[in-house]
Design an enzyme around this catalytic site. Structure first.
Site, mmCIF file in Angstrom:
data_model
loop_
_atom_site.group_PDB
_atom_site.id
_atom_site.type_symbol
_atom_site.label_atom_id
_atom_site.label_comp_id
_atom_site.label_asym_id
_atom_site.label_seq_id
_atom_site.Cartn_x
_atom_site.Cartn_y
_atom_site.Cartn_z
ATOM 1 N N LYS A 55 -44.737 -10.658 6.475
ATOM 2 C CA LYS A 55 -44.576 -10.899 5.035
ATOM 3 C C LYS A 55 -45.531 -12.007 4.575
ATOM 4 O O LYS A 55 -46.209 -11.877 3.555
ATOM 5 C CB LYS A 55 -43.123 -11.300 4.735
ATOM 6 C CG LYS A 55 -42.156 -10.121 4.886
ATOM 7 C CD LYS A 55 -40.702 -10.561 4.933
ATOM 8 C CE LYS A 55 -39.784 -9.369 5.180
ATOM 9 N NZ LYS A 55 -38.383 -9.754 5.384
ATOM 10 N N GLN A 99 -34.809 -15.338 5.731
ATOM 11 C CA GLN A 99 -34.724 -14.173 6.617
ATOM 12 C C GLN A 99 -33.334 -14.063 7.239
ATOM 13 O O GLN A 99 -32.827 -15.015 7.823
ATOM 14 C CB GLN A 99 -35.797 -14.284 7.710
ATOM 15 C CG GLN A 99 -35.869 -13.079 8.633
ATOM 16 C CD GLN A 99 -36.311 -11.801 7.925
ATOM 17 O OE1 GLN A 99 -37.240 -11.826 7.114
ATOM 18 N NE2 GLN A 99 -35.653 -10.696 8.206
ATOM 19 N N ASP A 122 -35.438 -11.014 -2.741
ATOM 20 C CA ASP A 122 -34.734 -10.013 -1.923
ATOM 21 C C ASP A 122 -33.727 -9.227 -2.761
ATOM 22 O O ASP A 122 -33.227 -8.193 -2.320
ATOM 23 C CB ASP A 122 -33.973 -10.717 -0.791
ATOM 24 C CG ASP A 122 -34.707 -10.625 0.534
ATOM 25 O OD1 ASP A 122 -35.548 -9.716 0.685
ATOM 26 O OD2 ASP A 122 -34.432 -11.460 1.419
#
Ligand code: NAP
Length: 300
Positions: A55, A99, A122
């Site tokens: 990412k 994460q 997200d």
């Protein structure tokens, strides 16, 4: 019957990333800040390290600024919340990605809720979940939507065009994938059914689907004879299975070789839905930076 057309997620994701890169360039050319993506990784899970690295690398390739925060697996909640608070207040950060999964001593739902919803790239913050859940048909997606579901919906847009009136069956009802996929398909005027582990006669439900999205995490559970001829089948599953000689290979939740002879369109695993996840994270980060600059939503 002809073989299913394979949906090339890598190529579609690459095109989306190109357009995101152009959007980043246009922001900078207009005198605005480049999008900043902060990733937070608590050590422990090797797969997470790979995801976070890819990412951050993609963000840099597209001209974004990437801020990488690595914390040890023993870091306490107070330190993690302190970091999130600083990132929330940092105007050069437009997207924050913590994460998952987090170590057991951390309360994941509190972490997700601590992130500024405007920076929640997200799409897991309850405010953004609520926005998606209460969206009117066709309403603009001017907030962050979870990346994998957004990727599924973008693949369908590309391959099928307008989805109105089609019967979509989503197998899996997780907050991460199944539910948001179902919400996005409702927004696109599909008739949506959701299957899960308690569904009676799942094969019969799947056979009704013009669009079948499978996100269950069970290798090749969905067989060829569960698929309506000509249906579009999007396989979200990623499962590592033994391939002999101590080696492993990745398979989806759909029996690919069987599905290929029945479906109209089919995503391979790997190379189908997977690449769209990172591309949509980049897309969400660009849109978050545009909103922070009071610029309108960019349809790309
Ligand atoms: P999850 O949280 O474990 O949810 C699985 C869902 O599948 C649950 O709703 C469960 O039903 C349902 N299910 C399990 N076994 C079933 C069965 N035998 N029949 C019918 N339904 C069944 O998983 P997830 O996070 O949604 O992920 C699903 C898969 O997608 C995994 O393979 C994951 O690795 C993959 N994934 C891929 C990406 C990507 O970038 N491509 C991103 C995220 C996830 P209940 O609710 O009844 O338990």
């Amino acid at each position: 019957m002809a073989e299913a057309k394979l949906i090339d997620g890598r190529a579609i994701a690459a095109r989306l990333c190109d357009r995101v890169g152009e959007g980043v360039g246009a922001l900078a050319a207009g005198g605005h800040a480049r999008p900043g993506l902060a990733t937070v990784l608590m050590d422990g899970d090797p797969a997470s390290q790979v995801y976070v690295r890819s990412k951050a690398k993609m963000a840099a390739e597209l001209g974004m600024v990437s801020f990488d925060h690595r914390l040890s697996a023993e870091t306490g909640e107070a330190e993690l919340f302190g970091l999130i608070e600083r990132l929330n207040g940092d105007t050069s950060v437009h997207g924050i990605l913590v994460q998952l999964p987090l170590p057991r001593h951390i309360d994941t739902s509190r972490v997700v809720t601590a992130i500024d919803p405007a920076k929640d790239v997200d799409g897991f913050h309850p405010l953004n979940v609520g926005r998606l859940g209460s969206l009117a048909p066709g309403a603009p997606l001017d907030f962050s939507v979870p990346c994998t579901p957004l990727g599924v919906s973008k693949l369908l847009d590309q391959v099928l065009g307008p989805l109105s009136g089609r019967h979509a069956v989503v197998v899996g009802r997780s907050n991460l994938v199944g539910r948001p996929v179902a919400q996005l398909l409702l927004r696109a005027d599909c008739t949506v059914s959701i299957g899960h582990s308690r569904t009676r006669d799942l094969p019969a439900l799947c056979r009704l689907a013009d669009i079948l999205v499978v996100a269950i995490g069970k290798p090749e559970l969905v067989r060829g004879d569960w698929i309506k001829p000509g249906a579009a089948v999007l396989d979200v599953g990623i499962n590592r299975v033994a391939a002999g000689d101590g080696r492993h290979r990745l398979v989806g939740d759909v029996a690919f070789d069987e599905a290929r002879g029945v479906a109209g369109h089919l995503t391979p695993v790997p190379g189908g839905v997977g690449p769209m996840t990172v591309a949509c994270l980049m897309y969400n980060t660009l849109q978050a930076a545009r909103r922070a600059a009071s610029l309108p939503f960019l349809a790309i």
